[in-house]
Motif scaffolding. Structure first.
Motif, PDB file in Angstrom:
ATOM      1  N   ARG A   1       0.823  -1.208   0.000  1.00 39.47           N
ATOM      2  CA  ARG A   1       0.000   0.000   0.000  1.00 39.47           C
ATOM      3  C   ARG A   1       0.860   1.262   0.000  1.00 39.47           C
ATOM      4  NH1 ARG A   1      -5.183  -0.144   1.948  1.00 39.47           N
ATOM      5  NH2 ARG A   1      -4.822   1.290   3.686  1.00 39.47           N
ATOM      6  N   GLN A   2       1.957   1.245   0.731  1.00 41.29           N
ATOM      7  CA  GLN A   2       2.859   2.395   0.718  1.00 41.29           C
ATOM      8  C   GLN A   2       3.508   2.567  -0.653  1.00 41.29           C
ATOM      9  OE1 GLN A   2       5.209   1.096   4.078  1.00 41.29           O
ATOM     10  NE2 GLN A   2       4.359   2.707   5.389  1.00 41.29           N
ATOM     11  N   LEU A   3       3.844   1.456  -1.275  1.00 45.85           N
ATOM     12  CA  LEU A   3       4.382   1.519  -2.630  1.00 45.85           C
ATOM     13  C   LEU A   3       3.369   2.165  -3.566  1.00 45.85           C
ATOM     14  CD1 LEU A   3       6.297   0.630  -4.998  1.00 45.85           C
ATOM     15  CD2 LEU A   3       4.906  -1.458  -5.068  1.00 45.85           C
ATOM     16  N   LEU A   4       2.125   1.684  -3.542  1.00 46.76           N
ATOM     17  CA  LEU A   4       1.110   2.228  -4.436  1.00 46.76           C
ATOM     18  C   LEU A   4       0.897   3.714  -4.177  1.00 46.76           C
ATOM     19  CD1 LEU A   4      -0.936   1.696  -6.670  1.00 46.76           C
ATOM     20  CD2 LEU A   4      -2.618   1.140  -4.893  1.00 46.76           C
ATOM     21  N   THR A   5       0.888   4.123  -2.923  1.00 45.38           N
ATOM     22  CA  THR A   5       0.734   5.537  -2.598  1.00 45.38           C
ATOM     23  C   THR A   5       1.836   6.371  -3.227  1.00 45.38           C
ATOM     24  OG1 THR A   5      -0.412   5.106  -0.513  1.00 45.38           O
ATOM     25  CG2 THR A   5       0.701   7.224  -0.723  1.00 45.38           C
ATOM     26  N   ALA A   6       3.080   5.914  -3.114  1.00 45.32           N
ATOM     27  CA  ALA A   6       4.205   6.662  -3.685  1.00 45.32           C
ATOM     28  C   ALA A   6       4.062   6.812  -5.188  1.00 45.32           C
ATOM     29  CB  ALA A   6       5.520   5.972  -3.337  1.00 45.32           C
ATOM     30  N   VAL A   7       3.703   5.709  -5.860  1.00 41.83           N
ATOM     31  CA  VAL A   7       3.561   5.760  -7.314  1.00 41.83           C
ATOM     32  C   VAL A   7       2.406   6.670  -7.716  1.00 41.83           C
ATOM     33  CG1 VAL A   7       3.088   4.422  -9.396  1.00 41.83           C
ATOM     34  CG2 VAL A   7       4.574   3.469  -7.622  1.00 41.83           C
ATOM     35  N   LEU A   8       1.277   6.559  -7.038  1.00 38.63           N
ATOM     36  CA  LEU A   8       0.116   7.362  -7.405  1.00 38.63           C
ATOM     37  C   LEU A   8       0.321   8.836  -7.097  1.00 38.63           C
ATOM     38  CD1 LEU A   8      -2.889   5.059  -6.427  1.00 38.63           C
ATOM     39  CD2 LEU A   8      -1.821   5.393  -8.661  1.00 38.63           C
ATOM     40  N   ALA A   9       1.002   9.157  -6.018  1.00 42.11           N
ATOM     41  CA  ALA A   9       1.301  10.565  -5.717  1.00 42.11           C
ATOM     42  C   ALA A   9       2.143  11.162  -6.841  1.00 42.11           C
ATOM     43  CB  ALA A   9       2.013  10.686  -4.378  1.00 42.11           C
ATOM     44  N   TRP A  10       3.134  10.414  -7.297  1.00 40.13           N
ATOM     45  CA  TRP A  10       3.974  10.876  -8.404  1.00 40.13           C
ATOM     46  C   TRP A  10       3.164  10.939  -9.701  1.00 40.13           C
ATOM     47  CZ3 TRP A  10       5.510   8.492 -12.982  1.00 40.13           C
ATOM     48  CH2 TRP A  10       6.539   9.133 -13.694  1.00 40.13           C
ATOM     49  N   ALA A  11       2.301   9.958  -9.917  1.00 40.25           N
ATOM     50  CA  ALA A  11       1.532   9.887 -11.162  1.00 40.25           C
ATOM     51  C   ALA A  11       0.499  11.003 -11.270  1.00 40.25           C
ATOM     52  CB  ALA A  11       0.845   8.525 -11.266  1.00 40.25           C
ATOM     53  N   TYR A  12      -0.223  11.256 -10.190  1.00 34.45           N
ATOM     54  CA  TYR A  12      -1.264  12.276 -10.221  1.00 34.45           C
ATOM     55  C   TYR A  12      -0.700  13.679 -10.017  1.00 34.45           C
ATOM     56  CZ  TYR A  12      -5.085   8.826 -10.046  1.00 34.45           C
ATOM     57  OH  TYR A  12      -5.971   7.821 -10.335  1.00 34.45           O
ATOM     58  N   GLY A  13       0.354  13.781  -9.236  1.00 37.40           N
ATOM     59  CA  GLY A  13       0.948  15.089  -8.993  1.00 37.40           C
ATOM     60  C   GLY A  13      -0.045  16.080  -8.408  1.00 37.40           C
ATOM     61  N   PRO A  14      -0.187  17.260  -9.028  1.00 37.88           N
ATOM     62  CA  PRO A  14      -1.067  18.290  -8.457  1.00 37.88           C
ATOM     63  C   PRO A  14      -2.544  18.119  -8.794  1.00 37.88           C
ATOM     64  CG  PRO A  14      -0.001  19.132 -10.425  1.00 37.88           C
ATOM     65  CD  PRO A  14       0.566  17.745 -10.197  1.00 37.88           C
ATOM     66  N   ILE A  15      -2.904  17.076  -9.546  1.00 35.04           N
ATOM     67  CA  ILE A  15      -4.309  16.887  -9.928  1.00 35.04           C
ATOM     68  C   ILE A  15      -5.167  16.721  -8.673  1.00 35.04           C
ATOM     69  CG2 ILE A  15      -5.932  15.373 -11.131  1.00 35.04           C
ATOM     70  CD1 ILE A  15      -3.688  14.702 -13.094  1.00 35.04           C
ATOM     71  N   GLY A  16      -6.204  17.497  -8.580  1.00 31.73           N
ATOM     72  CA  GLY A  16      -6.993  17.558  -7.360  1.00 31.73           C
ATOM     73  C   GLY A  16      -7.674  16.274  -6.949  1.00 31.73           C
ATOM     74  N   TYR A  17      -8.117  15.483  -7.920  1.00 35.10           N
ATOM     75  CA  TYR A  17      -8.822  14.244  -7.563  1.00 35.10           C
ATOM     76  C   TYR A  17      -7.866  13.087  -7.280  1.00 35.10           C
ATOM     77  CZ  TYR A  17      -8.180  13.376 -12.635  1.00 35.10           C
ATOM     78  OH  TYR A  17      -7.665  13.228 -13.903  1.00 35.10           O
ATOM     79  N   GLY A  18      -6.563  13.319  -7.360  1.00 34.89           N
ATOM     80  CA  GLY A  18      -5.595  12.253  -7.131  1.00 34.89           C
ATOM     81  C   GLY A  18      -5.751  11.538  -5.798  1.00 34.89           C
ATOM     82  N   PRO A  19      -5.774  12.274  -4.680  1.00 37.12           N
ATOM     83  CA  PRO A  19      -5.930  11.588  -3.388  1.00 37.12           C
ATOM     84  C   PRO A  19      -7.232  10.806  -3.274  1.00 37.12           C
ATOM     85  CG  PRO A  19      -5.117  13.820  -3.069  1.00 37.12           C
ATOM     86  CD  PRO A  19      -5.500  13.703  -4.521  1.00 37.12           C
ATOM     87  N   TRP A  20      -8.305  11.335  -3.840  1.00 34.93           N
ATOM     88  CA  TRP A  20      -9.603  10.639  -3.776  1.00 34.93           C
ATOM     89  C   TRP A  20      -9.525   9.311  -4.516  1.00 34.93           C
ATOM     90  CZ3 TRP A  20     -13.206   8.739  -7.178  1.00 34.93           C
ATOM     91  CH2 TRP A  20     -14.474   8.429  -6.648  1.00 34.93           C
ATOM     92  N   ARG A  21      -8.994   9.327  -5.737  1.00 32.83           N
ATOM     93  CA  ARG A  21      -8.884   8.096  -6.499  1.00 32.83           C
ATOM     94  C   ARG A  21      -7.920   7.116  -5.842  1.00 32.83           C
ATOM     95  NH1 ARG A  21      -9.021   9.387 -13.018  1.00 32.83           N
ATOM     96  NH2 ARG A  21     -11.151  10.211 -13.072  1.00 32.83           N
ATOM     97  N   ALA A  22      -6.818   7.634  -5.332  1.00 38.68           N
ATOM     98  CA  ALA A  22      -5.854   6.766  -4.660  1.00 38.68           C
ATOM     99  C   ALA A  22      -6.493   6.089  -3.461  1.00 38.68           C
ATOM    100  CB  ALA A  22      -4.629   7.563  -4.230  1.00 38.68           C
ATOM    101  N   ALA A  23      -7.303   6.829  -2.711  1.00 36.88           N
ATOM    102  CA  ALA A  23      -7.980   6.252  -1.548  1.00 36.88           C
ATOM    103  C   ALA A  23      -8.923   5.133  -1.961  1.00 36.88           C
ATOM    104  CB  ALA A  23      -8.740   7.339  -0.793  1.00 36.88           C
ATOM    105  N   ARG A  24      -9.582   5.286  -3.118  1.00 38.94           N
ATOM    106  CA  ARG A  24     -10.487   4.233  -3.591  1.00 38.94           C
ATOM    107  C   ARG A  24      -9.693   2.995  -4.015  1.00 38.94           C
ATOM    108  NH1 ARG A  24     -12.390   7.938  -1.627  1.00 38.94           N
ATOM    109  NH2 ARG A  24     -14.554   8.640  -1.660  1.00 38.94           N
TER     110      ARG A  24
END
Length: 211
Positions: free
Chosen positions: A62-85
């Motif tokens: 899960r920590q790995l996926l978070t790191a990749v998704l944070a980098w992938a989404y960057g400043p996009i506002g819905y990034g944390p919401w999608r990552a949480a799902r």
């Protein structure tokens, strides 16, 4: 370990900017890897550090996926919401671990890469919401890439890359690529890297920038 250290990877022009406070507030506390820079500027090397730690068992899937998704989404506002799902559908990280099993070995071959790609599309065992090929190839890249080895390496395939690839790369669509298309692209990039004397991911970065 990936030989990235504190050096920017060849071909990488700028970091991805992330609002770390917003990301941490939107995700379970245990899902955030402490090694990510607190300042909100993420380079590929920072995600590789987390991926290296994942392969040694020091961080969770899960920590790995978070790191990749944070980098992938960057400043996009819905990034944390999608990552949480995505994270919420795999609370124990078992689906991710299963998908990444084949590329967590010291030298994953083409069969291992194809198996991992297909597992991420397997609804019964590994597929997660909001994690299509444009994102899960990023996960495969960070976990499976072996710098300095050459040959076929896992690379990112998203719409930005697909739109710029020549016909000989073997990618015929803008999304929903098959494992065979991904592997054809990896083989093309490996040959381009050999001819140019660069890393395969430098080929991917050049394609993504040339748009």
């Amino acid at each position: 370990m990936q030989a990235t250290g504190g050096v920017v990877l060849p071909g990488e022009r700028a970091p991805v900017r992330v609002n770390t406070d917003r990301w941490r507030a939107g995700l379970p506390p245990e899902a955030w890897p402490d090694t990510l820079p607190a300042g909100g500027e993420l380079w590929r090397r920072d995600v590789f550090v987390v991926a290296d730690a994942y392969r040694t068992g020091s961080v969770s899937p899960r920590q790995l996926l978070t790191a990749v998704l944070a980098w992938a989404y960057g400043p996009i506002g819905y990034g944390p919401w999608r990552a949480a799902r995505s994270l919420g559908a795999d609370p124990g990280g078992k689906r991710l671990a299963y998908a990444l099993e084949e590329v967590s070995t010291p030298a994953p071959d083409e069969d291992a890469l194809c198996t991992a790609y297909r597992r991420f599309s397997d609804a019964d065992h590994a597929r997660l919401p909001w994690l299509g090929p444009g994102l899960f190839t990023k996960v495969l890249y960070f976990v499976g890439y072996r710098r300095g080895v050459g040959g076929v390496q896992p690379l990112i395939l998203d719409r930005v890359v697909a739109d710029q690839l020549p016909a000989e790369a073997g990618v015929g669509r803008r999304n929903g690529w098959s494992s065979e298309e991904w592997l054809a692209y990896l083989r093309w990039a490996a040959e381009q890297a050999r001819v140019r004397g660069v890393e395969p991911d430098a080929v991917e970065m050049a394609v993504a920038i040339d748009r």
